[in-house]
Structure formats: structure tokens, C-alpha cells
Design a protein around this motif. Structure first.
Motif, mmCIF file in Angstrom:
data_model
loop_
_atom_site.group_PDB
_atom_site.id
_atom_site.type_symbol
_atom_site.label_atom_id
_atom_site.label_comp_id
_atom_site.label_asym_id
_atom_site.label_seq_id
_atom_site.Cartn_x
_atom_site.Cartn_y
_atom_site.Cartn_z
ATOM 1 N N ASP A 199 45.553 110.559 37.847
ATOM 2 C CA ASP A 199 46.021 109.192 37.971
ATOM 3 C C ASP A 199 47.040 109.108 39.112
ATOM 4 O OD1 ASP A 199 46.623 106.589 37.660
ATOM 5 O OD2 ASP A 199 47.192 106.707 35.570
ATOM 6 N N TYR A 200 46.554 108.909 40.318
ATOM 7 C CA TYR A 200 47.446 108.883 41.476
ATOM 8 C C TYR A 200 47.894 107.476 41.849
ATOM 9 C CZ TYR A 200 47.172 113.802 42.516
ATOM 10 O OH TYR A 200 47.309 115.147 42.446
ATOM 11 N N GLY A 201 47.143 106.453 41.451
ATOM 12 C CA GLY A 201 47.526 105.096 41.801
ATOM 13 C C GLY A 201 47.427 104.854 43.291
ATOM 14 N N CYS A 202 48.250 103.957 43.794
ATOM 15 C CA CYS A 202 48.247 103.655 45.229
ATOM 16 C C CYS A 202 48.740 104.873 46.020
ATOM 17 C CB CYS A 202 49.143 102.463 45.524
ATOM 18 S SG CYS A 202 48.623 100.946 44.684
ATOM 19 N N ALA A 203 48.139 105.093 47.171
ATOM 20 C CA ALA A 203 48.434 106.295 47.949
ATOM 21 C C ALA A 203 49.857 106.291 48.503
ATOM 22 C CB ALA A 203 47.425 106.419 49.078
ATOM 23 N N ARG A 204 50.566 107.417 48.286
ATOM 24 C CA ARG A 204 51.819 107.714 48.975
ATOM 25 C C ARG A 204 51.613 109.051 49.669
ATOM 26 N NH1 ARG A 204 56.768 108.544 46.044
ATOM 27 N NH2 ARG A 204 55.502 109.669 44.529
ATOM 28 N N TYR A 205 52.046 109.185 50.888
ATOM 29 C CA TYR A 205 51.712 110.368 51.664
ATOM 30 C C TYR A 205 52.897 111.325 51.748
ATOM 31 C CZ TYR A 205 47.762 107.446 52.805
ATOM 32 O OH TYR A 205 46.664 106.645 52.702
ATOM 33 N N LYS A 206 52.586 112.600 51.640
ATOM 34 C CA LYS A 206 53.611 113.641 51.709
ATOM 35 C C LYS A 206 54.355 113.593 53.038
ATOM 36 C CE LYS A 206 55.699 117.590 50.616
ATOM 37 N NZ LYS A 206 56.797 117.624 49.638
ATOM 38 N N VAL A 207 53.619 113.424 54.109
ATOM 39 C CA VAL A 207 54.216 113.276 55.429
ATOM 40 C C VAL A 207 54.125 111.801 55.802
ATOM 41 C CG1 VAL A 207 54.135 113.955 57.854
ATOM 42 C CG2 VAL A 207 53.538 115.616 56.067
ATOM 43 N N SER A 208 55.275 111.153 55.901
ATOM 44 C CA SER A 208 55.294 109.717 56.154
ATOM 45 C C SER A 208 54.538 109.367 57.429
ATOM 46 C CB SER A 208 56.742 109.234 56.250
ATOM 47 O OG SER A 208 56.797 107.854 56.524
ATOM 48 N N GLY A 209 53.634 108.409 57.312
ATOM 49 C CA GLY A 209 52.884 107.952 58.462
ATOM 50 C C GLY A 209 51.669 108.786 58.789
ATOM 51 N N ASP A 210 51.455 109.902 58.084
ATOM 52 C CA ASP A 210 50.294 110.764 58.346
ATOM 53 C C ASP A 210 49.387 110.725 57.122
ATOM 54 O OD1 ASP A 210 48.442 112.759 58.873
ATOM 55 O OD2 ASP A 210 49.912 114.070 59.839
ATOM 56 N N THR A 211 48.272 110.029 57.237
ATOM 57 C CA THR A 211 47.371 109.841 56.100
ATOM 58 C C THR A 211 46.442 111.022 55.875
ATOM 59 O OG1 THR A 211 45.717 108.729 57.483
ATOM 60 C CG2 THR A 211 47.412 107.350 56.445
ATOM 61 N N GLU A 212 46.580 112.081 56.650
ATOM 62 C CA GLU A 212 45.692 113.236 56.519
ATOM 63 C C GLU A 212 46.398 114.470 55.968
ATOM 64 O OE1 GLU A 212 43.685 113.993 60.168
ATOM 65 O OE2 GLU A 212 42.673 112.042 60.206
ATOM 66 N N LYS A 213 47.644 114.310 55.514
ATOM 67 C CA LYS A 213 48.395 115.465 55.013
ATOM 68 C C LYS A 213 48.519 115.473 53.488
ATOM 69 C CE LYS A 213 49.407 117.528 58.904
ATOM 70 N NZ LYS A 213 48.645 116.668 59.837
ATOM 71 N N GLY A 214 47.726 114.654 52.791
ATOM 72 C CA GLY A 214 47.714 114.690 51.336
ATOM 73 C C GLY A 214 48.588 113.633 50.699
ATOM 74 N N VAL A 215 48.162 113.159 49.522
ATOM 75 C CA VAL A 215 48.883 112.112 48.813
ATOM 76 C C VAL A 215 49.730 112.695 47.686
ATOM 77 C CG1 VAL A 215 47.151 110.359 49.335
ATOM 78 C CG2 VAL A 215 46.953 111.691 47.221
ATOM 79 N N MET A 216 50.718 111.909 47.247
ATOM 80 C CA MET A 216 51.570 112.252 46.107
ATOM 81 C C MET A 216 51.347 111.234 45.003
ATOM 82 S SD MET A 216 55.161 113.221 48.016
ATOM 83 C CE MET A 216 55.386 111.535 48.573
ATOM 84 N N ARG A 217 51.536 111.668 43.779
ATOM 85 C CA ARG A 217 51.340 110.772 42.642
ATOM 86 C C ARG A 217 52.423 109.714 42.571
ATOM 87 N NH1 ARG A 217 48.421 114.050 38.124
ATOM 88 N NH2 ARG A 217 48.857 112.187 36.933
ATOM 89 N N ASN A 218 52.050 108.550 42.030
ATOM 90 C CA ASN A 218 53.027 107.503 41.745
ATOM 91 C C ASN A 218 53.564 107.612 40.328
ATOM 92 O OD1 ASN A 218 53.155 105.390 44.034
ATOM 93 N ND2 ASN A 218 50.996 105.905 43.884
ATOM 94 N N HIS A 219 52.814 108.239 39.428
ATOM 95 C CA HIS A 219 53.237 108.347 38.047
ATOM 96 C C HIS A 219 52.437 109.443 37.340
ATOM 97 C CE1 HIS A 219 50.535 104.591 38.230
ATOM 98 N NE2 HIS A 219 49.756 105.627 38.037
ATOM 99 N N TYR A 220 53.018 109.951 36.245
ATOM 100 C CA TYR A 220 52.328 110.866 35.339
ATOM 101 C C TYR A 220 52.225 110.150 34.002
ATOM 102 C CZ TYR A 220 52.220 115.125 38.157
ATOM 103 O OH TYR A 220 51.934 116.071 39.107
ATOM 104 N N LEU A 221 51.050 109.719 33.639
ATOM 105 C CA LEU A 221 50.871 108.959 32.412
ATOM 106 C C LEU A 221 50.578 109.902 31.248
ATOM 107 C CD1 LEU A 221 48.840 105.910 33.745
ATOM 108 C CD2 LEU A 221 51.318 106.257 33.618
ATOM 109 N N LEU A 222 51.291 109.684 30.158
ATOM 110 C CA LEU A 222 51.189 110.564 28.993
ATOM 111 C C LEU A 222 49.876 110.327 28.247
ATOM 112 C CD1 LEU A 222 52.799 112.648 27.240
ATOM 113 C CD2 LEU A 222 53.513 110.689 25.859
ATOM 114 N N GLN A 223 49.160 111.409 27.965
ATOM 115 C CA GLN A 223 47.938 111.323 27.174
ATOM 116 C C GLN A 223 48.165 111.707 25.721
ATOM 117 O OE1 GLN A 223 45.096 113.747 29.481
ATOM 118 N NE2 GLN A 223 44.045 111.856 30.014
ATOM 119 N N SER A 224 48.970 112.742 25.487
ATOM 120 C CA SER A 224 49.198 113.177 24.104
ATOM 121 C C SER A 224 50.494 113.981 24.019
ATOM 122 C CB SER A 224 48.024 114.026 23.597
ATOM 123 O OG SER A 224 47.918 115.230 24.345
#
Length: 322
Positions: A199-224
Motif C-alpha cells: 500500500d504505497y498510495g501516491c508516489a513520493r520519491y526517495k530522491v526529490s525530483g528523480d522519478t527513477e530512483k524508487g518510491v517511498m510509502r505514504n503509510h503502513y496500514l494495519l492488517q492484524s
């Protein structure tokens, strides 16, 4: 320990039709961060880890007039009808920061697991594990010396010598039996959380302004959430724990650590209440010449109490959410 920041979505072109049979490039899709550490538990610091791992929280003053410095904190499982997001905390990493060492803040990490154990004559021991998005703030902006000065000499630690255990019939703790530390050799309590992995949600990038260096999660939603307790007791005549396991008797548990006086008749205290329990395993053995029984209860949801477990903490901290 230092927070580990790792790529969790590294890929390459090994299976592509490149005519070589070997990968020629690699790329990152996502990031994560994690850390775990061990600590001595005190009346003041254990509340932070209970809030982070359990999620449900309320605070009150048992006697605001006569003992205004006494607070009662109640921790319960997260009510997932309301939210599926556990409280998030920042984790600080500093290693000789004034001399170009490590000085990083990892914001919004959530608790994967928390567990405490008590035995012997020592302090109660805690283990906590955090997970996060991989987001990192450098420099942290946190002055370590200020943080240390604010907590030094202000902690009341819990010891196994303060422990007791009460077991009674379900419901309403009928015909209870209490074990003092003389006969309670060990006890533990744990919380294990499971989060949605993709569950990553909207993309946030590890390296600001570089969309090819991987995304970071916006939240960790609890399952159990899963809760566990276990105890080691001196063996009693006729081994009532084994009898209760065979008959699958419904029971209630209260595991208590009672520390020093705060004010009036109020003491630093940590109490774990299990509302409906049946023995899962009972193993007999020996410890320093004593016949023992190790009990692992299965914690069940009580419909009459509308609860599975609750932790109560009495101390001198006004709140863990302000």
C-alpha cells in the motif's frame, strides 16, 4: 543500533532478450527502513512503546485533587473500525554528529512488534522493532544533549522482583489464585503487528525530483494484531495448570509489576489484563532444582467485555500524545 535503509524493489533485465544471458542494468522501484533494539523498561518509557504497538489509548487522573501528579494510562488494541493507521514516531540516529558522523532522523516509523520479559532479579527487558518508508532527514535537527538531559535521573525502572500474577475463572475473575514473585519465575507479554505490504498510495520519491530512483510509502496500514503472554511458575501440588489445559477451562489473567511510590497510595504500576484465556500449552520441567511449569495461554476475545486485552499504566507522565 542504526536504522537500515534498504531498497525493497530492486530489479534487473536478466530475463530480457538481450542476447547475453546476463543482466546489463538494474533499477529501484521502492524503499523501506527498519530498526530494532533492546532496552530496560521504566514506568515512564514503556508507555511510548505500548502506544506505538497497540494503538488504542486513553488517560485519566485517579485523584486529580489529592494526588495531581498521578496519571492512569490505558492501552487497548487499535479500533480498526475507526482507523487502520497505528501512531507513527520519528527514530533518531546519531553517531558523533559534531564530527561529521551520522545524524539522521527517520520520520513516521510504525511499530512492527513489542515484547517485554521479566525474570530473576533484573530489570524488565523490552524489545521493539520499527518499520518505515525509507524517508530520511539529514541533518536531523535534533540536539542529542538536550534529549538526554531531559530524561536522566527521571526514570523509575521495573524489576522482576516487583512482579505478581493473578489467575481466576472467567468471567469476573472468580476464585482467583495469586502468585507472588517467590513462585513466579518468569513472565512476558508481546504484540505483533502485520501491515499491508503493497500500500504505497501516491508516489513520493526517495530522491526529490528523480522519478527513477524508487518510491517511498505514504503509510503502513494495519492488517492484524496478535497478542501473546507466557509464564513460568513453580509447580503446585496436583498441577492445576495441566488440569485446566485438559479441561480447557476459561480463565482471566492479571500480570502486574508494582514499583515505587508516586504519591498518596499510588505506585508506579504496569498491569496486563487478559479477559478470556485458555491454556494452549503446559510444559513441566526444572529450574535451579525447582519443579516448574511453563504456561502459554491462548488469548481470546471476550464478547461480554468487548475486549481481548488491556494494559494499564500508572505513573507521573501527563500524556503520551502531547
Amino acid at each position: 543500533p542504526l536504522v537500515q535503509v534498504v531498497p525493497v524493489g530492486r530489479r534487473n533485465n536478466a530475463g530480457y532478450s538481450g542476447g547475453l544471458g546476463f543482466p546489463t542494468e538494474t533499477w529501484l522501484e521502492a524503499w523501506s527502513s527498519s530498526v530494532g533494539y533492546n532496552l530496560d523498561l521504566a514506568s515512564q518509557n514503556v508507555g511510548r512503546y505500548l502506544l506505538a504497538s497497540m494503538g488504542g489509548y486513553a488517560v485519566s487522573q485517579p485523584d486529580s485533587v489529592g494526588n495531581p501528579t498521578v496519571y492512569k494510562h490505558t492501552f487497548t488494541p487499535l479500533d480498526r473500525r475507526t482507523t487502520v493507521q497505528l501512531p507513527a514516531f520519528g527514530v533518531l540516529n546519531q553517531l558523533n554528529p559534531s564530527n561529521s558522523g551520522i545524524n539522521s532522523l527517520f520520520p513516521s516509523m510504525v511499530c512492527d512488534s513489542f515484547r517485554f520479559d521479566s525474570n530473576g532479579k533484573g530489570r524488565v527487558n523490552g524489545d521493539v522493532a520499527w518499520t518505515g518508508s525509507g524517508e530520511e532527514t539529514v541533518p536531523s535537527g535534533v540536539t542529542w544533549s538536550t534529549h538526554v538531559n531531559s530524561v536522566q535521573n527521571a526514570l523509575n525502572y521495573f524489576y522482576h522482583t516487583q512482579a505478581s500474577l493473578k489467575i481466576g475463572d472467567y468471567p469476573s475473575m472468580g476464585t482467583p489464585t495469586t502468585w507472588s514473585v517467590c513462585d513466579l519465575l518468569r513472565m512476558s507479554f508481546g504484540v505483533q503487528n502485520s501491515h499491508a505490504q503493497d500500500d504505497y498510495g501516491c508516489a513520493r520519491y526517495k530522491v526529490s525530483g528523480d522519478t527513477e530512483k524508487g518510491v517511498m510509502r505514504n503509510h503502513y496500514l494495519l492488517q492484524s494484531q496478535a497478542f501473546s503472554m507466557d509464564f513460568t511458575l513453580k509447580l503446585q501440588a496436583n498441577n492445576p495448570q495441566h488440569t485446566a489445559m485438559v479441561s480447557q477451562s476459561p480463565l482471566e489473567f492479571e500480570a502486574v509489576l508494582t514499583g515505587n511510590l508516586i504519591s498518596g497510595t499510588y505506585y508506579h504500576q504496569l498491569k496486563v489484563i487478559s479477559y478470556l484465556t485458555k491454556y494452549d500449552t503446559v510444559q513441566r520441567g526444572f529450574d535451579n532444582g525447582f519443579a516448574t511449569v511453563q504456561v502459554t495461554p491462548q488469548l481470546l476475545y471476550s464478547n461480554s467485555d468487548n475486549q481481548i486485552i488491556q494494559v494499564e499504566l500508572i505513573n507521573n507522565i501527563p500524556s503520551y500524545i502531547t
